[in-house]
Design a protein around this motif. Structure first.
Motif, PDB file in Angstrom:
ATOM      1  N   ASN A 130       0.755  -0.988   0.072  1.00 45.84           N
ATOM      2  CA  ASN A 130       0.166  -0.094  -0.164  1.00 45.84           C
ATOM      3  C   ASN A 130       0.742   1.276  -0.060  1.00 45.84           C
ATOM      4  OD1 ASN A 130      -2.413  -1.251  -0.016  1.00 45.84           O
ATOM      5  ND2 ASN A 130      -2.812  -1.353   2.220  1.00 45.84           N
TER       6      ASN A 130
ATOM      7  N   SER B  29       2.800   2.120  -3.311  1.00 46.11           N
ATOM      8  CA  SER B  29       1.856   2.420  -4.412  1.00 46.11           C
ATOM      9  C   SER B  29       1.779   3.845  -4.331  1.00 46.11           C
ATOM     10  CB  SER B  29       0.611   1.824  -4.119  1.00 46.11           C
ATOM     11  OG  SER B  29      -0.566   2.544  -3.281  1.00 46.11           O
TER      12      SER B  29
ATOM     13  N   GLY C 176     -11.055  -3.853  -2.025  1.00 46.03           N
ATOM     14  CA  GLY C 176      -9.510  -3.961  -2.176  1.00 46.03           C
ATOM     15  C   GLY C 176      -9.171  -5.362  -2.699  1.00 46.03           C
TER      16      GLY C 176
ATOM     17  N   ILE D 115      -5.182  -5.245   0.002  1.00 49.12           N
ATOM     18  CA  ILE D 115      -4.500  -4.390  -0.557  1.00 49.12           C
ATOM     19  C   ILE D 115      -5.470  -3.262  -1.124  1.00 49.12           C
ATOM     20  CG2 ILE D 115      -3.049  -3.753  -2.557  1.00 49.12           C
ATOM     21  CD1 ILE D 115      -1.997  -6.689  -2.267  1.00 49.12           C
ATOM     22  N   TRP D 116      -5.019  -1.865  -0.833  1.00 54.56           N
ATOM     23  CA  TRP D 116      -6.086  -0.777  -1.435  1.00 54.56           C
ATOM     24  C   TRP D 116      -6.308  -0.963  -2.815  1.00 54.56           C
ATOM     25  CZ3 TRP D 116      -2.507   3.395   1.008  1.00 54.56           C
ATOM     26  CH2 TRP D 116      -2.835   3.182   2.609  1.00 54.56           C
TER      27      TRP D 116
ATOM     28  N   ALA E  42      -4.302   1.009  -5.364  1.00 56.77           N
ATOM     29  CA  ALA E  42      -3.105   0.996  -5.488  1.00 56.77           C
ATOM     30  C   ALA E  42      -2.700   0.457  -6.867  1.00 56.77           C
ATOM     31  CB  ALA E  42      -2.575  -0.106  -4.389  1.00 56.77           C
TER      32      ALA E  42
ATOM     33  N   PRO F  45      -4.986   6.291  -2.993  1.00 57.91           N
ATOM     34  CA  PRO F  45      -5.114   5.038  -2.645  1.00 57.91           C
ATOM     35  C   PRO F  45      -5.389   4.895  -1.141  1.00 57.91           C
ATOM     36  CG  PRO F  45      -3.283   5.065  -4.016  1.00 57.91           C
ATOM     37  CD  PRO F  45      -3.674   6.590  -3.952  1.00 57.91           C
ATOM     38  N   SER F  46      -4.849   5.470  -0.537  1.00 54.62           N
ATOM     39  CA  SER F  46      -5.044   5.622   1.035  1.00 54.62           C
ATOM     40  C   SER F  46      -6.423   6.256   1.313  1.00 54.62           C
ATOM     41  CB  SER F  46      -4.126   6.498   1.792  1.00 54.62           C
ATOM     42  OG  SER F  46      -4.507   6.538   3.061  1.00 54.62           O
TER      43      SER F  46
ATOM     44  N   GLY G 291      -9.022   3.672   0.174  1.00 57.81           N
ATOM     45  CA  GLY G 291      -8.680   2.607   0.711  1.00 57.81           C
ATOM     46  C   GLY G 291      -8.987   2.348   2.277  1.00 57.81           C
ATOM     47  N   SER G 292      -8.601   3.374   3.179  1.00 65.24           N
ATOM     48  CA  SER G 292      -8.907   3.332   4.410  1.00 65.24           C
ATOM     49  C   SER G 292      -9.482   4.685   5.048  1.00 65.24           C
ATOM     50  CB  SER G 292      -7.408   2.835   4.999  1.00 65.24           C
ATOM     51  OG  SER G 292      -6.649   4.054   4.947  1.00 65.24           O
TER      52      SER G 292
END
Lengths: 372, 497
Positions: A67, A70, A190, A200-201, A204, A265-266, A269-270
């Motif tokens: 992650n 990326s 993900g 994984i995001w 990414a 991505p972050s 993703g989260s």
């Protein structure tokens, strides 16, 4: 003819090993040795340091490495495309802050529903990055202001601006302010790799897409040729129908667009929201500059370099438990970049000399037969 | 100082730059080393000054054999050199430039200043030690370079084509300085290919051709003709035109073209010029009289302040360089390293340079590496470019081979006009003949050529018509069939014909 082709391919592989892989390995080993010396000098347990750094990361850490890599890679591509043209876009940091902030506000507003919101947000983030990069680019082209100076200033302005916007137009969340959280329908799934670790995001994958696009653009297109020519020799570019000023604008815009994607991505993703400092990761812009250097501005090199940097940073989290300061890993990262620059310059000189010798050797009969 | 070079040999990739070179320099004399571009003069000087080590032969200074590992060794022995391209720091004063790197001699204070004054007075240099170098003209900068060399105690001073950058009266002043120098017992090695000057200043003459010394001459009895014969040799191909291919169809026409610098100085002034199909028009002029600007304006690298430029009846005055090239203009730039090639690109990528929008090297927005490689291979074969393959970087080739590749590239795709600046500068004799042949053949096929050259023989031999450029204006026209180098030279410097 095919034999000649094969010989050509064989020599290229030998050249890749001699002039690319070998210097990299030398640089990494030298960096680990240098760091070990520092660890030893500070009296910390050197065995613990080496064991921890070289241990196989857990499933969870593996995901974190991918992650992080990326985002580092995206930032490195933004820096690298400028490096290839002899520009130093130190403003990736600011451009991705602006991109992240604009993207987060847009996504949180939920103007576009569902998964389409993701695509629209990426466009908004890229656009914001472009706008920020263009300030430095236009100052450079019209007023001759060094893009380095203006971009450094703009990094601070970006940080302040993002903070201001979130505080005045965001939502209160505990003691800080954030942008509105994105709707669950706009949160992509993900890639699951391990049952006992998070995914994984999804975004990414952007790093891979940008990496392939970068290699294609530089190696296979006319625009990429113009870009590399300008980087090698501005005078040759000018004499051969390339407008260097126009190239500065276009390349800075592309760089800003990639920079706008760095934190996406972050975000998707989260974190799902943006707020400095809790809901944001700073410093990726500077890491990207180092990784671009480390990766010699090539797609494969940057892919490898970003994984290495993410690996070192993640592994260093466990150094504390064996009594070594985790900051020591920054020395490794710094020395790797330095050593790579040195090792590749040496390799380049050897290559130039060998090539000249080869030219001399292969032409020897021609010159003795008929003096030139 | 008595210097003897015996059997010097030096090889470079693809070329034997020096072989069997013998040269004796007497104390208190100006020794001229003459030869064509590419004859090996520069290499020999660099060997004598310790920049390059010879592959064979000996250097004997005052009876002792010497080996110079670096210019520092040469300077310690008393040999100094003034390069063609000055190496001065603009933002430092004359004094600072002189003492830079030689602080051990007289420090950087008053004793250094008085030593500089002493030298200036002894040789009539007329330099203010505290003047900023940025404010000095070319001739004064050259004197600073000579001053630097003298300050370091040189008794042999090497001058590499010192007159190339000077106007006639400055040349006179330089020669007066040189006479004072040799009168004080020093020696001067004077590198040139200008025969008039050599006969004027030299006490001894050595001639180089194709990397070796082919003879010596006494300036009191030698004639220009004899020297020229020695320089070029009997077998040298002359750039004569055998047939008349000139048409009356104009391909390039400039009307009242002017170009002003940012400071308002007129770099080009009211230039009228026509090149017809099948015609080679030569531009003669002392370097720096607007030739560079003329080329840049035609190629779209700079925009004319006023006037019009038409190519095949189309107005190209405001077109960008790429558009001009797309219309079939080949361009051989004067500085091949800065403009002609990208040194670190392989030859096949250099084939694309300047032709990015044309087949076979590109297809629309994409490169066509296969096409570029094939066509680069064609150029290597047709133009006798000495290289192991088209994957070799341009940097690894000798200058002559780089130039042949550039000429081949610019002749690709049937251009209608070729703008050639010094197409054979720094090229060996064989390559020179080949390049001339190619230009002649293209002319036969209807190509119009604008030829800018500093080599008067090339200009007179190759051109159908000669135009003289002086201070940005076209000031005279000549028919190359009945013009002498003297008449042309007089017109170039603005003197009476």
């Amino acid at each position: 003819m095919s034999g000649q082709r094969n010989g050509q391919v064989g020599r290229r592989i030998t050249q890749a090993v001699t002039y690319s892989i070998l210097p990299t390995v030398v640089a990494i080993v030298a960096a680990l040795v240098a760091t070990s010396i520092v660890v030893w000098a500070t009296g910390a347990p050197i065995g613990g340091f080496v064991d921890t750094m070289l241990s196989v990361p857990s499933h969870r850490d593996t995901i974190i490495i991918v992650n992080q890599a990326s985002m580092i890679a995206l930032s490195a591509f933004a820096a690298a495309i400028c490096f290839r043209m002899g520009l130093f876009n130190i403003g990736v940091e600011g451009q991705y802050i602006v991109g992240a902030c604009a993207g987060a506000f847009f996504a949180g507003a939920g103007i576009v529903p569902g998964p389409l919101n993701i695509l629209a947000t990426l466009v908004v983030a890229m656009f914001a990055g472009v706008v920020w990069a263009m300030i430095a680019a236009i100052l450079n082209v019209t007023r001759g202001v060094s893009e380095v100076i203006s971009a450094i200033m703009l990094n601070y302005v970006a940080l302040t601006l993002a903070g201001y916007l979130v505080k005045n137009y965001g939502e209160r969340s505990g003691y800080t302010f954030t942008t509105p959280k994105i709707a669950p329908s706009s949160q992509p799934l993900g890639f699951g790799l391990f049952a006992d670790a998070p995914d994984i995001w999804a975004l990414a994958i952007l790093a891979v897409i940008v990496g392939i696009g970068y290699a294609f653009l530089l190696g296979w297109t006319r625009f990429g040729f113009d870009l590399r020519t300008t980087g090698e020799s501005r005078t040759a570019a000018l004499a051969n129908g390339i407008d260097p000023r126009r190239m500065v604008l276009v390349v800075m815009a592309i760089s800003g667009a990639i920079a706008g994607l760095v934190w996406m991505p972050s975000f998707f993703g989260s974190t799902h929201t943006f707020g400095i400092p809790e809901y944001f990761q700073r410093g990726l812009g500077f890491t990207g500059l180092a990784v671009a250097l480390l990766g010699r501005n090539t797609s494969l090199g940057i892919g490898f370099g970003s994984l290495l940097f993410a690996f070192l940073a993640t592994q260093s989290n466990r150094l504390q438990s064996v009594g070594v300061a985790r900051d020591v890993v920054e020395i490794t990262q710094g020395v790797v970049v330095l050593m790579v620059v040195i090792a590749f310059e040496i390799a380049r000189r050897i290559k130039v000399r060998r090539e000249q010798e080869r030219v001399a050797r292969e032409l020897e009969p021609a010159t003795t037969g008929a003096p030139a | 100082m008595h210097v003897e070079l015996r059997g010097i040999e030096k090889r470079f990739p693809g070329v034997v730059a020096n072989h069997d070179v013998d040269l004796t320099i007497r104390p208190g004399a100006v020794h001229a080393l003459i030869g064509e571009n590419g004859a090996g003069k520069s290499t020999l000087m660099k060997i004598l000054y310790g920049v390059q080590a010879p592959d064979g032969g000996t250097i004997v200074v005052d009876g002792a054999e010497r080996r110079f590992a670096s210019p520092t060794d040469a300077i310690d022995t008393g040999i100094g050199m003034v390069f063609q391209h000055f190496m001065l720091a603009d933002n430092l004063t004359v004094l600072e430039n002189v003492v830079l790197g030689a602080e051990k001699l007289h420090g950087i204070g008053e004793s250094a200043r008085s030593r500089v004054r002493e030298i200036c007075e002894a040789y009539g240099f007329e330099l203010d030690p505290d003047a900023l170098v940025a404010t000095l003209g070319v001739a004064a900068r050259q004197r600073v370079e000579i001053l630097k060399v003298l300050y370091r105690g040189a008794s042999l001073i090497i001058l590499d084509e010192p007159t190339a950058v000077l106007v006639p009266h400055e040349v006179e002043a330089l020669f007066a300085n040189l006479r004072d120098l040799v009168a004080s017992g020093r020696s001067v090695l004077f590198i040139s290919h200008k025969l008039d000057e050599v006969l004027d200043i030299a006490d001894d003459i050595t001639v180089m051709r194709r990397g070796t010394t082919v003879g010596t001459a006494d300036p009191r009895s030698a004639t220009k003709h004899e020297l020229a014969e020695l320089m070029v040799g009997a077998e040298l191909p002359s750039p004569d035109l055998s047939e008349d291919t000139v048409t009356d169809v104009p391909i390039l026409a400039l009307r009242g073209v002017a170009l002003a610098s940012d400071g308002g100085r007129r770099l080009l002034d009211d230039v009228d010029l026509t090149v017809h199909r099948g015609e080679i028009v030569g531009i003669a002029g002392v370097e720096g009289n607007g030739q560079t600007e003329l080329v840049e304006v035609i190629m779209g690298m700079r925009r004319a302040t006023s006037g019009t430029i038409t190519l095949a009846e189309e107005d190209i005055t405001r077109l960008a360089t790429r558009k001009v090239r797309e219309r079939g203009v080949g361009f051989i730039p004067e500085d091949r390293h800065r403009h002609g090639v990208v040194l670190d690109f392989p030859l096949w990528e250099n084939r694309i340079l300047g032709h990015q929008t044309k087949r076979p090297v590109t297809r629309g927005p994409l490169l066509n590496p296969g096409g570029a490689r094939e066509d680069a291979e064609r150029i290597v074969a047709e133009y006798d470019v000495r290289t192991p393959s088209v994957h070799t970087s341009a940097r690894a080739l000798s200058g002559g081979n780089q130039q042949k590749f550039i000429v081949g590239r610019e002749m690709s795709g049937d251009p209608v006009l070729l703008v050639a600046s010094h197409p054979t500068r720094g090229v060996d004799v064989g390559a020179q003949a080949a390049i001339w042949d190619h230009i002649r053949r293209a002319r036969h096929d209807g190509l119009g050529v604008l030829l800018i050259s500093a080599d008067l023989d090339e200009l007179i031999g190759l051109s159908d018509r000669l135009e003289v450029i002086l201070r940005g204006r076209i000031t005279a026209h000549f028919d190359p069939d009945d013009v002498s180098a003297q008449d042309l030279g007089a017109a170039m410097t603005g003197g009476a014909a």
